[in-house]
Design a protein around this motif. Structure first.
Motif, PDB file in Angstrom:
ATOM      1  N   PHE A  88      57.505  56.281  63.572  1.00  0.00           N
ATOM      2  CA  PHE A  88      56.302  55.602  64.054  1.00  0.00           C
ATOM      3  C   PHE A  88      55.253  55.519  62.946  1.00  0.00           C
ATOM      4  O   PHE A  88      54.525  54.521  62.834  1.00  0.00           O
ATOM      5  N   SER A  89      55.171  56.563  62.131  1.00  0.00           N
ATOM      6  CA  SER A  89      54.244  56.555  60.999  1.00  0.00           C
ATOM      7  C   SER A  89      54.615  55.449  60.018  1.00  0.00           C
ATOM      8  O   SER A  89      53.745  54.741  59.482  1.00  0.00           O
ATOM      9  N   SER A 146      53.046  61.651  57.975  1.00  0.00           N
ATOM     10  CA  SER A 146      53.470  62.369  59.172  1.00  0.00           C
ATOM     11  C   SER A 146      53.547  63.873  58.945  1.00  0.00           C
ATOM     12  O   SER A 146      53.489  64.654  59.888  1.00  0.00           O
ATOM     13  N   ALA A 152      49.215  55.648  63.603  1.00  0.00           N
ATOM     14  CA  ALA A 152      50.459  55.839  64.355  1.00  0.00           C
ATOM     15  C   ALA A 152      50.669  57.311  64.690  1.00  0.00           C
ATOM     16  O   ALA A 152      51.070  57.653  65.812  1.00  0.00           O
ATOM     17  N   LYS A 199      60.937  60.872  65.308  1.00  0.00           N
ATOM     18  CA  LYS A 199      60.084  59.895  65.979  1.00  0.00           C
ATOM     19  C   LYS A 199      58.735  59.767  65.273  1.00  0.00           C
ATOM     20  O   LYS A 199      58.238  58.650  65.066  1.00  0.00           O
ATOM     21  N   LEU A 200      58.143  60.901  64.907  1.00  0.00           N
ATOM     22  CA  LEU A 200      56.835  60.868  64.248  1.00  0.00           C
ATOM     23  C   LEU A 200      56.924  60.151  62.910  1.00  0.00           C
ATOM     24  O   LEU A 200      56.083  59.309  62.579  1.00  0.00           O
ATOM     25  N   CYS A 247      50.818  58.979  68.378  1.00  0.00           N
ATOM     26  CA  CYS A 247      51.959  59.819  68.753  1.00  0.00           C
ATOM     27  C   CYS A 247      51.488  61.179  69.258  1.00  0.00           C
ATOM     28  O   CYS A 247      51.993  61.701  70.263  1.00  0.00           O
ATOM     29  N   SER A 248      50.526  61.763  68.551  1.00  0.00           N
ATOM     30  CA  SER A 248      49.994  63.065  68.964  1.00  0.00           C
ATOM     31  C   SER A 248      49.347  62.982  70.335  1.00  0.00           C
ATOM     32  O   SER A 248      49.471  63.892  71.159  1.00  0.00           O
ATOM     33  N   VAL A 260      53.999  63.522  70.896  1.00  0.00           N
ATOM     34  CA  VAL A 260      55.015  63.534  69.839  1.00  0.00           C
ATOM     35  C   VAL A 260      54.390  64.175  68.607  1.00  0.00           C
ATOM     36  O   VAL A 260      53.503  63.598  67.976  1.00  0.00           O
TER      37      VAL A 260
END
Length: 337
Positions: free
Chosen positions: A123-124, A252, A105, A119-120, A109-110, A114
């Protein structure tokens, strides 16, 4: 006899707190640039935050110490809870693929730009939670043994890692960060990156501490737990969700840091107790201090060169994992044993 046991637990709490305080002091004091910790703190209290020493302490070392503490606590508590829920003492976020799910995740994101904040972390968490649910559901669906659950997690770990490597291959920005992320690293930590994750971690640990009785009942087995009136399915999902949130928030920040969630809970069970009311806070204290000390070693032992902290952790964790495999005969004993 009971008073002796209480005194032993109290001494262990004292030692764990002392280890944590020592790790904080050493983490703030030691580094490639020599500073006087107390003089610098005195200057900062008096409003002088522009000196080189104050800026190093405030913007480099303190965020790093904070990150190592909260990530160590998160991974250790997550490992202790997962071992109890799955009744498998070889289970941990890194072994059964939870960290890898969170890592995928973070990689995605990266790739989409992100690189920090809420958010990170969220999502993680989604990646970690999906992975742990997949392993848990698979074990229940096919009646897998405890050893098979670990093997399922290892296979899933490799599969998810391959997806992450594929993304990193095609997205150069992710590829540059890939090595440190895989090994576990605190060198690029900032307050903006660590504070959102730290809030999620602290809240999750507090909630888990309030559910310690339910965790003890759940480790008795489904039949016994249901006989005591526990809704095992709902409680199991709650514990897995909180464990995934801890692992996801930590990943994260620090990347795929291995072995903390395996080594620390075993140490707590061996030297203290398997009761969740003590297991969770002791895992948090010892995990925090242990990872912080390892990070200090990683950046000072070969100074001016710095190792990813995951390498230091592997030197401790890999032999310990082999020891558990041999002594526990593949993890078939009860997680609370």
């Amino acid at each position: 006899m009971k008073s002796l046991r209480v005194n032993k637990i109290a001494y262990i709490y004292g030692a764990a707190i002392a280890l944590l305080l020592l790790s904080v002091i050493l983490g703030a004091l030691l580094g490639s640039t020599e500073i006087s910790l107390f003089r610098t703190l005195f200057e900062m209290i008096n409003g002088n935050t522009d000196s080189p020493e104050a800026r190093i302490l405030l913007y480099v070392r303190l965020p790093r110490v904070l990150a190592s503490i909260v990530c160590g606590a998160a991974l250790a508590v997550s490992g202790g809870v997962i071992q109890g829920v799955l009744a498998n003492r070889l289970a941990s976020p890194s072994v059964i693929g939870v960290n890898a799910g969170a890592g995928l995740a973070v990689t995605l994101c990266s790739a989409f730009g992100v690189i920090g904040g809420w958010k990170l972390s969220l999502f993680s968490f989604v990646g970690a939670f999906f992975t742990v649910l997949l392993v848990s559901a698979g074990a229940k669906r096919w009646g897998a043994s405890r050893g098979t659950v670990v093997l399922m997690g290892v296979a899933l770990n490799s599969f998810i890692g391959a997806i992450s490597d594929t993304v990193a291959t095609f997205v150069p920005e992710v590829s540059v960060q890939s090595l440190n992320f895989k090994m576990g690293d605190f060198s690029s930590v900032t307050y903006a990156k660590v504070i959102p994750a730290a809030v999620l971690i602290v809240v999750s640990v507090v909630v888990l501490a309030t559910l310690s009785n339910e965790l003890d009942v759940l480790t008795l087995g489904d039949e016994n737990a249901k006989g005591l009136g526990l809704n095992t399915e709902a409680v199991r999902v709650i514990f897995l969700l909180l464990s995934a949130l801890l692992a996801g928030a930590a990943v994260s920040v620090c990347g795929l840091l291995s072995f903390v969630g395996l080594l620390v809970p075993h140490a707590v069970r061996r030297i203290a107790t398997s009761e969740a009311k003590h297991l969770i806070p002791l895992c948090a204290l010892l995990g925090a201090g242990f990872v912080s000390l390892c990070d200090t070693l990683a950046r000072t032992v070969f100074a001016p060169y710095e190792l990813p902290v995951g390498i230091i952790m592997a030197f401790f964790g890999a032999p310990f994992f082999i020891f558990i495999l041999i002594k526990g005969k593949g993890g078939h004993r009860n997680a609370g044993a």
